[in-house]
Design a protein around this motif. Structure first.
Motif, PDB file in Angstrom:
ATOM      1  N   UNK A   1       8.286   0.875  -4.719  1.00  0.00           N
ATOM      2  CA  UNK A   1       8.073   2.308  -4.755  1.00  0.00           C
ATOM      3  C   UNK A   1       7.003   2.704  -3.733  1.00  0.00           C
ATOM      4  N   UNK A   2       5.863   2.011  -3.836  1.00  0.00           N
ATOM      5  CA  UNK A   2       4.826   2.243  -2.826  1.00  0.00           C
ATOM      6  C   UNK A   2       5.195   1.502  -1.543  1.00  0.00           C
ATOM      7  N   UNK A   3       5.116   2.195  -0.431  1.00  0.00           N
ATOM      8  CA  UNK A   3       5.342   1.477   0.826  1.00  0.00           C
ATOM      9  C   UNK A   3       4.177   1.782   1.763  1.00  0.00           C
ATOM     10  N   UNK A   4       3.068   1.084   1.501  1.00  0.00           N
ATOM     11  CA  UNK A   4       1.868   1.332   2.296  1.00  0.00           C
ATOM     12  C   UNK A   4       1.914   0.511   3.574  1.00  0.00           C
ATOM     13  N   UNK A   5       1.474   1.098   4.645  1.00  0.00           N
ATOM     14  CA  UNK A   5       1.410   0.393   5.922  1.00  0.00           C
ATOM     15  C   UNK A   5       0.166  -0.489   5.954  1.00  0.00           C
ATOM     16  N   UNK A   6       0.126  -1.466   6.866  1.00  0.00           N
ATOM     17  CA  UNK A   6      -1.090  -2.276   6.998  1.00  0.00           C
ATOM     18  C   UNK A   6      -2.320  -1.413   7.247  1.00  0.00           C
ATOM     19  N   UNK A   7      -2.162  -0.326   7.980  1.00  0.00           N
ATOM     20  CA  UNK A   7      -3.299   0.563   8.257  1.00  0.00           C
ATOM     21  C   UNK A   7      -3.787   1.201   6.967  1.00  0.00           C
ATOM     22  N   UNK A   8      -2.823   1.567   6.078  1.00  0.00           N
ATOM     23  CA  UNK A   8      -3.201   2.138   4.797  1.00  0.00           C
ATOM     24  C   UNK A   8      -4.004   1.127   3.981  1.00  0.00           C
ATOM     25  N   UNK A   9      -3.487  -0.106   3.937  1.00  0.00           N
ATOM     26  CA  UNK A   9      -4.192  -1.168   3.182  1.00  0.00           C
ATOM     27  C   UNK A   9      -5.584  -1.378   3.727  1.00  0.00           C
ATOM     28  N   UNK A  10      -5.686  -1.420   5.033  1.00  0.00           N
ATOM     29  CA  UNK A  10      -6.996  -1.653   5.643  1.00  0.00           C
ATOM     30  C   UNK A  10      -7.957  -0.514   5.299  1.00  0.00           C
ATOM     31  N   UNK A  11      -7.394   0.720   5.240  1.00  0.00           N
ATOM     32  CA  UNK A  11      -8.243   1.866   4.876  1.00  0.00           C
ATOM     33  C   UNK A  11      -8.717   1.737   3.436  1.00  0.00           C
ATOM     34  N   UNK A  12      -7.813   1.274   2.554  1.00  0.00           N
ATOM     35  CA  UNK A  12      -8.195   1.121   1.140  1.00  0.00           C
ATOM     36  C   UNK A  12      -9.286   0.071   0.998  1.00  0.00           C
ATOM     37  N   UNK A  13      -9.100  -1.072   1.658  1.00  0.00           N
ATOM     38  CA  UNK A  13     -10.096  -2.144   1.575  1.00  0.00           C
ATOM     39  C   UNK A  13     -11.436  -1.660   2.105  1.00  0.00           C
ATOM     40  N   UNK A  14     -11.387  -0.974   3.235  1.00  0.00           N
ATOM     41  CA  UNK A  14     -12.624  -0.480   3.842  1.00  0.00           C
ATOM     42  C   UNK A  14     -13.336   0.499   2.899  1.00  0.00           C
ATOM     43  N   UNK A  15     -12.553   1.374   2.260  1.00  0.00           N
ATOM     44  CA  UNK A  15     -13.131   2.358   1.348  1.00  0.00           C
ATOM     45  C   UNK A  15     -13.830   1.671   0.173  1.00  0.00           C
ATOM     46  N   UNK A  16     -13.124   0.671  -0.418  1.00  0.00           N
ATOM     47  CA  UNK A  16     -13.712  -0.033  -1.566  1.00  0.00           C
ATOM     48  C   UNK A  16     -14.977  -0.774  -1.154  1.00  0.00           C
ATOM     49  N   UNK A  17     -14.944  -1.369   0.035  1.00  0.00           N
ATOM     50  CA  UNK A  17     -16.106  -2.112   0.529  1.00  0.00           C
ATOM     51  C   UNK A  17     -17.292  -1.162   0.722  1.00  0.00           C
ATOM     52  N   UNK A  18     -16.991  -0.021   1.348  1.00  0.00           N
ATOM     53  CA  UNK A  18     -18.051   0.971   1.569  1.00  0.00           C
ATOM     54  C   UNK A  18     -18.650   1.425   0.242  1.00  0.00           C
TER      55      UNK A  18
END
Lengths: 230, 372
Positions: A1-18
């Motif tokens: 259902x979710x089709x996140x791009x690698x850029x989306x994933x990287x943004x999520x990881x970066x957000x959580x890290x921040x």
């Protein structure tokens, strides 16, 4: 259902890290400020209270603009980093951390301050007459009694950092893996008319924010029941 | 007032206080030496500055114009301020002050862990004295006011203080619990050797517990004497709360086990007074032991002749010293029973009907004399 791009994933990881780094720093930094605000009778408390609350009322762009100026080569923070032979903070992850710490400070200081105020002077006086030093009193009285306040502070600080946009755009720009967090990524998607992707990320953010707030309110409700049951 | 009151005490047995505290409600100015021996009560109405004084002694309040020396050791002067946690005090607050997030046992442990390096009071001794063994596992929120105060006292003792400060520990309790704690305080006084400064606005508590009495009025020290010279002051104090009474010192003369009665003789400071005797309900005291009595003026009636057909057993021949009108249609009559002063509260009509005036002899019938 979710089709996140690698850029989306990287943004999520970066957000959580921040958000994680900022929350950690804010708890360390916010606790002494909150303790001082709750216990001091100094006239300076109103000044510091106002300063801490500024990000609540200022447009994020204003805060971001001043931070950008400060981090620039002629600004005080920029000069400091230069003197220490460090890279500039503007448009870096570290810069985002500094900006987010300012931006989320009230969300951390306020709950801790209120929790300390709710304890009152009496338990601290009792501890003092029993021979507890100020540090001992902080650890043995304030920390255990203000635990819910600290938890609220951490959750709110984290969530608020996840939700930030204006400050980040001003001082971080839009660099993949460095400063492109989820909110910026959504903005990008909308700009390029990729509404499906924007929907997915926005939906995730909505659910995240709701669940976090739900948890905070549930927890506070339980806590107040515990306090009033007798 | 100054150290003249206790010339015999060495510095090591005194708490020297010289204090000036300005507040909107009062202006406390005090300069005295409190004997570090037994119970010293500080009596005064609310707003007389007594709590501020105690908090200053404890180091919980810092007023710049104060000097405090405990047994010769400076706790506060112009240059020094020893913080509360470094003064060797125990403090019992007016309202229950247990650490709510800890159990009773943990509250006691909190004090033991941080105790001063003296071992005057053992855990066993203190828990036995205050009877708190059955409460140890409970949380403070499940306890009654009296139980909380007992634990607060035990906890203060377990911090091994050299001075115990008590700020109206009974004020927030109801009558039953008040009597319960008073009983424990009396045990504390007899079984534990520690100087106590006790703040109160109840003449009863003071008369019952104190060895020495300081009276504060609007921030001024108006009396600073051993308790046996302060009874008159307490008698006056009872008038302010419209519960006129006299406090008397007495001793047990003999016991009448058959009727469960004891005969007590009144003590008097006046020279040339002959003894006066009263019968009281037996309280287990042995002949020779001392006790303090309180006789309420409303429990004393007056009869012109010795009433032989009355159920009231205690009848003393007295002379009327003075008659003062009270606000509510009553008169306060001071009676002299061969050197011992007693007061009777009689209606205007009775005074008129019996034609009472100062100087005549009457019988004082004492309905009840409370042991305190």
């Amino acid at each position: 259902m979710l089709s996140l791009s690698p850029a989306d994933y990287s943004a999520i990881v970066l957000t959580l890290k921040l958000a994680a780094v900022v929350t950690f720093i804010l708890i360390i930094l916010g606790t002494p400020i909150a303790y001082w605000l709750a216990t001091s009778r100094s006239r300076l408390t109103s000044v510091v209270n106002a300063l801490v609350a500024l990000p609540l009322v200022l447009p994020p762009t204003v805060l971001g603009f001043y931070l950008l100026m400060a981090m620039g080569p002629t600004g005080p923070i920029g000069q400091l980093t230069q003197a220490l032979n460090l890279n500039g903070l503007a448009f870096t992850f570290s810069g985002l951390v500094v900006g987010s710490v300012f931006y989320s400070l009230p969300f951390v200081v306020q709950p801790i301050k209120n929790a300390i105020l709710a304890i009152g002077q009496r338990p601290l006086e009792v501890a003092a007459t029993l021979g507890a030093s100020p540090l001992d009193r902080f650890i043995s009285i304030i920390l255990p009694n203000a635990k819910p306040g600290f938890l609220s502070a951490a959750v709110l600080g984290f969530a608020h950092t996840v939700g930030e946009f204006g400050v980040i755009l001003m001082i971080g720009g839009n660099i993949p893996d460095q400063t492109r967090v989820v909110s910026v990524q959504i903005y990008d998607h909308v700009e390029s008319l990729e509404y499906t992707q924007a929907h997915q990320l926005s939906g995730l953010m909505l659910i995240f924010a709701f669940v976090v707030l739900l948890l905070v309110y549930q927890f506070n409700r339980k806590q107040s029941q515990v306090n009033h049951v007798f | 007032m100054s150290s003249d009151n206790h010339p015999a005490l060495p510095l090591s047995q005194q708490l020297e206080i010289s204090c000036q505290i300005c507040r909107s409600q009062f202006n406390l100015k005090l300069n005295t030496h409190i004997p570090l021996d037994g119970v010293c009560a500080i009596y005064g109405h609310s707003g007389s500055g007594k709590t501020s004084l105690l908090r200053t002694i404890a180091g919980l309040e810092h007023h710049s114009n104060c000097e405090i020396r405990f047994a010769g050791e400076t706790w506060q002067d112009k240059y020094t301020f020893v913080p509360a946690h470094k003064r060797r005090i125990g403090y019992v607050f007016q309202e229950a002050s247990l650490l709510e997030h800890l159990t009773v046992k943990q509250n006691l442990d909190y004090a033991i862990k941080r105790a001063r390096k003296l071992n005057q009071f053992s855990y066993q001794q203190v828990t036995d004295l205050m009877k708190i063994e059955p409460l140890l596992a409970q949380l403070p929120s499940t306890l009654s006011g009296g139980e909380k105060q007992r634990i607060a006292i035990a906890r203060a003792l377990l911090s091994q203080p050299q001075l115990l400060l008590m700020d109206e520990p009974l004020a927030s309790l109801d009558l039953t619990h008040k009597n319960e704690i008073l009983h424990y305080l009396e045990k504390l006084k007899t079984e534990v050797d520690i100087p106590i400064i006790y703040i109160s606005h109840s003449p009863d508590e003071v008369a019952r517990l104190a060895d020495h009495l300081l009276v504060l009025d609007k921030g001024r020290l108006v009396s600073d004497k051993p308790i046996n010279q302060s009874f008159e002051l307490l008698n006056t104090a009872t008038r302010h709360i419209n519960e006129q009474a006299v406090f008397l010192q007495a001793f047990v003369v003999s016991r009448l086990d058959k009727w469960q009665q004891i005969k007590v003789g009144l003590k008097s400071n006046q020279a040339g007074s002959s003894p006066a005797y009263l019968w009281l309900t037996d309280n287990g005291l042995q002949p020779g032991s001392e006790l303090r009595l309180k006789i309420l003026a409303k429990d004393v009636s007056i009869s012109l002749t010795k009433a032989l057909d009355s159920s009231i057993q205690n009848s003393l021949l007295t002379e009327i010293e003075k008659i003062e009108p009270l606000d509510d249609g009553m008169q306060l009559i001071t009676l002299n029973a061969s050197g011992h002063l007693i007061q009777a509260r009689i209606s205007n009509k009775a005074v008129f009907d019996l034609k009472l005036y100062a100087g005549i002899q009457v019988y004082a019938q004492i309905k009840a004399a409370a042991l305190i």
